[in-house]
Design a protein around this motif. Sequence first.
Motif, PDB file in Angstrom:
ATOM      1  N   PHE A 132       0.860  -1.184   0.000  1.00 42.23           N
ATOM      2  CA  PHE A 132       0.000   0.000   0.000  1.00 42.23           C
ATOM      3  C   PHE A 132       0.897   1.235   0.000  1.00 42.23           C
ATOM      4  CE2 PHE A 132      -2.551  -3.138   2.506  1.00 42.23           C
ATOM      5  CZ  PHE A 132      -3.560  -3.325   1.570  1.00 42.23           C
ATOM      6  N   ASP A 133       0.404   2.290  -0.610  1.00 40.29           N
ATOM      7  CA  ASP A 133       1.177   3.530  -0.716  1.00 40.29           C
ATOM      8  C   ASP A 133       0.401   4.672  -0.075  1.00 40.29           C
ATOM      9  OD1 ASP A 133       2.986   5.455  -1.361  1.00 40.29           O
ATOM     10  OD2 ASP A 133       2.846   5.218  -3.537  1.00 40.29           O
ATOM     11  N   THR A 134       1.047   5.356   0.877  1.00 41.78           N
ATOM     12  CA  THR A 134       0.385   6.498   1.506  1.00 41.78           C
ATOM     13  C   THR A 134       0.557   7.774   0.694  1.00 41.78           C
ATOM     14  OG1 THR A 134       2.370   6.973   2.826  1.00 41.78           O
ATOM     15  CG2 THR A 134       0.684   5.568   3.830  1.00 41.78           C
ATOM     16  N   TYR A 135       1.436   7.727  -0.305  1.00 42.56           N
ATOM     17  CA  TYR A 135       1.643   8.906  -1.145  1.00 42.56           C
ATOM     18  C   TYR A 135       0.549   8.984  -2.202  1.00 42.56           C
ATOM     19  CZ  TYR A 135       3.715  12.078  -4.569  1.00 42.56           C
ATOM     20  OH  TYR A 135       3.922  13.110  -5.439  1.00 42.56           O
ATOM     21  N   ASP A 136       0.115  10.200  -2.512  1.00 45.44           N
ATOM     22  CA  ASP A 136      -0.928  10.401  -3.517  1.00 45.44           C
ATOM     23  C   ASP A 136      -0.534  11.577  -4.407  1.00 45.44           C
ATOM     24  OD1 ASP A 136      -3.313  11.077  -4.940  1.00 45.44           O
ATOM     25  OD2 ASP A 136      -4.505  10.079  -3.404  1.00 45.44           O
TER      26      ASP A 136
ATOM     27  N   SER B 272       6.768  10.592   2.492  1.00 49.67           N
ATOM     28  CA  SER B 272       7.320  10.657   3.839  1.00 49.67           C
ATOM     29  C   SER B 272       7.306   9.272   4.477  1.00 49.67           C
ATOM     30  CB  SER B 272       6.484  11.636   4.669  1.00 49.67           C
ATOM     31  OG  SER B 272       6.974  11.755   5.983  1.00 49.67           O
ATOM     32  N   LYS B 273       8.247   9.027   5.370  1.00 46.26           N
ATOM     33  CA  LYS B 273       8.364   7.705   5.995  1.00 46.26           C
ATOM     34  C   LYS B 273       7.163   7.398   6.881  1.00 46.26           C
ATOM     35  CE  LYS B 273      11.016   9.106  10.085  1.00 46.26           C
ATOM     36  NZ  LYS B 273      12.281   8.940  10.817  1.00 46.26           N
ATOM     37  N   ILE B 274       6.873   6.117   7.020  1.00 48.33           N
ATOM     38  CA  ILE B 274       5.806   5.649   7.907  1.00 48.33           C
ATOM     39  C   ILE B 274       6.362   5.614   9.329  1.00 48.33           C
ATOM     40  CG2 ILE B 274       4.190   3.791   8.437  1.00 48.33           C
ATOM     41  CD1 ILE B 274       3.688   5.166   5.757  1.00 48.33           C
ATOM     42  N   ILE B 275       5.637   6.228  10.258  1.00 45.88           N
ATOM     43  CA  ILE B 275       6.115   6.245  11.646  1.00 45.88           C
ATOM     44  C   ILE B 275       5.207   5.463  12.581  1.00 45.88           C
ATOM     45  CG2 ILE B 275       7.387   8.404  11.445  1.00 45.88           C
ATOM     46  CD1 ILE B 275       4.942   9.783  12.724  1.00 45.88           C
ATOM     47  N   GLU B 276       4.033   5.066  12.105  1.00 42.73           N
ATOM     48  CA  GLU B 276       3.110   4.364  12.996  1.00 42.73           C
ATOM     49  C   GLU B 276       2.116   3.563  12.169  1.00 42.73           C
ATOM     50  OE1 GLU B 276       0.339   5.519  16.878  1.00 42.73           O
ATOM     51  OE2 GLU B 276       1.504   7.046  15.840  1.00 42.73           O
ATOM     52  N   ILE B 277       1.894   2.320  12.578  1.00 44.01           N
ATOM     53  CA  ILE B 277       0.890   1.466  11.947  1.00 44.01           C
ATOM     54  C   ILE B 277      -0.003   0.898  13.033  1.00 44.01           C
ATOM     55  CG2 ILE B 277       0.457  -0.635  10.598  1.00 44.01           C
ATOM     56  CD1 ILE B 277       3.167  -0.227   9.278  1.00 44.01           C
ATOM     57  N   VAL B 278      -1.313   0.989  12.828  1.00 42.70           N
ATOM     58  CA  VAL B 278      -2.301   0.400  13.722  1.00 42.70           C
ATOM     59  C   VAL B 278      -3.284  -0.372  12.848  1.00 42.70           C
ATOM     60  CG1 VAL B 278      -4.183   0.863  15.346  1.00 42.70           C
ATOM     61  CG2 VAL B 278      -2.092   2.230  15.441  1.00 42.70           C
TER      62      VAL B 278
ATOM     63  N   ALA C 128       2.137   8.738   8.261  1.00 45.28           N
ATOM     64  CA  ALA C 128       3.428   9.176   7.745  1.00 45.28           C
ATOM     65  C   ALA C 128       4.001  10.278   8.616  1.00 45.28           C
ATOM     66  CB  ALA C 128       3.271   9.661   6.303  1.00 45.28           C
ATOM     67  N   ASN C 129       5.310  10.445   8.563  1.00 42.27           N
ATOM     68  CA  ASN C 129       5.988  11.453   9.371  1.00 42.27           C
ATOM     69  C   ASN C 129       5.518  12.866   9.038  1.00 42.27           C
ATOM     70  OD1 ASN C 129       8.005  11.957  11.389  1.00 42.27           O
ATOM     71  ND2 ASN C 129       9.291  12.838   9.790  1.00 42.27           N
ATOM     72  N   SER C 130       5.007  13.052   7.835  1.00 39.47           N
ATOM     73  CA  SER C 130       4.490  14.357   7.441  1.00 39.47           C
ATOM     74  C   SER C 130       3.235  14.729   8.202  1.00 39.47           C
ATOM     75  CB  SER C 130       4.180  14.358   5.940  1.00 39.47           C
ATOM     76  OG  SER C 130       3.159  13.405   5.652  1.00 39.47           O
TER      77      SER C 130
ATOM     78  N   GLY D  32       7.243   5.670   2.507  1.00 41.58           N
ATOM     79  CA  GLY D  32       5.804   5.825   2.688  1.00 41.58           C
ATOM     80  C   GLY D  32       4.999   4.628   2.236  1.00 41.58           C
ATOM     81  N   LEU D  33       5.672   3.485   2.081  1.00 41.95           N
ATOM     82  CA  LEU D  33       4.985   2.264   1.641  1.00 41.95           C
ATOM     83  C   LEU D  33       4.690   1.356   2.824  1.00 41.95           C
ATOM     84  CD1 LEU D  33       7.198   1.423  -1.482  1.00 41.95           C
ATOM     85  CD2 LEU D  33       5.022   2.674  -1.428  1.00 41.95           C
TER      86      LEU D  33
END
Length: 480
Positions: free
Chosen positions: A85-89, A105-111, A121-123, A473-474
């Motif tokens: 999955f990609d958080t970038y759009d 941006s990097k992923i900092i948290e997953i729930v 994402a860190n952004s 961001g993946l």
Amino acid sequence: MDGPKRSQLRVRLRVTARRRGANGDGAGGAAGPGGRKRRMEAPVLNSAAKLQRREIGGRQLAARGGGPAAAVPERFRNMQLQEEFDTYDDNAHLFVKLQFLKRRSKIIEIVAAKDIIFALANSGLCAAFNRVTNKRIAFLNLSPDEVIRSLFYNKNNDSLITVSVYASDNFSTLKCRTTPIEYIRRNQLDAGFPLFESESLKWPGFVEFDDVNGKVLTYSAQDGIYKVFDLKNYSFLYSIPDENVQEIKISPGIMLLIYDRTPSYVPLKILSIEDGKPLKFFKHLLHRNKKIDFIEQFNEKLLVKQEDENFQILDVRSSELIEVSVSKFMTPSAFIFLYENNLFLTFRNRTVAVWNFRGELVTSFEDHLLWHHDCSTNNIYITSDQDLIISYCKSEAVAEDGTAIPVGSINMSEIMTGKCIAKITANDPALSAAPRRNGRNKLWSTVPEALEDVTALFYDEDRNEIYTGNSHGLVHVWSN
């Protein structure tokens, strides 16, 4: 899945307002050397600087499938890279106005909860993905200037709480919002509602969610008062004035109030967390002119460590004091308390160790050297039955020419024995990525690429899947 609900990894979470506005990647970016400390004025969540303390509570649950402990490794056999999955759009500019929200941006948290994966994402951009359809449901940022700082899954009412800051007030005030998971699944984000609107959560104010006791603790620096709310319905329970209170630590059934120290002692008070009534007031003697490394509370045990001094374990009921030599117990960067096992984990210099409350080392791990120096718990998961720790670790993988591969591995180790029972590693010949599906976008990582620079990790115990996020961001799904 039938039976009692499993405890989520994040059972205690504090988010503290920032002193200043946007920095780093934006308001969700790093906060400097003290970024992720979480304690009073230093803590800032999600900036990957220092490990936050997590306490794992809840019922003991049998291993998935109900089999004996020997069957646990079967859970992780033949894990494959199944989905990305990609958080970038590319179209982010259509719904956000802050420049840093538009960047990868990097992923900092997953729930994860109820077949939905939330990736922050860190952004400050947060995306929700449906694991059944494998499609993105929505971004959770409702306002064009909203920066989401952290997430908390409230299993008491099956909802997701987001903690955000906004450009409109220079990212200075924390705002909490709760949305039922079912409404997120339907992309009806406006069905959520704000929480704690009466509280002014500006720096150094904070909000802390405690799943062990089912409570929320807020601190309004402007009003000089701590308040406790019920996590089930968010009703106000009681308040605590902050006169000379330097910190509050939460443990099952109680709260420890740590007051400003004197040269020779620190005043401490224990309150009932249910009604705030005082249970005990006492003074703990200190070595003069030595800074306090930490004070922690675990049930009736008080843990105290001063710089270059022995580690002390005080039973506050019996006043029995145990000391552990400074040469045997050096100050860790963080703890994780295991309530059911009456043990605690320490993290120091990428290593993990298990201790009991007699000050004895119970376990050291044979193959569990953490990848990141900062030991961010976003790269660590402990199962609800407290038998396994899953982490992003240093890998011993080598290429065909004998050179080291600059990627990590996902290691699963038994907490009581320290034995590594399974791992996902780039040089595993049995490990592969699922075939590319028709209609997928062009982006599809190889296994080594998915294991490179992992910045967040979560284990969904109900689905038996591991989710990892990386610096691009993946989000990757590992499943068998």
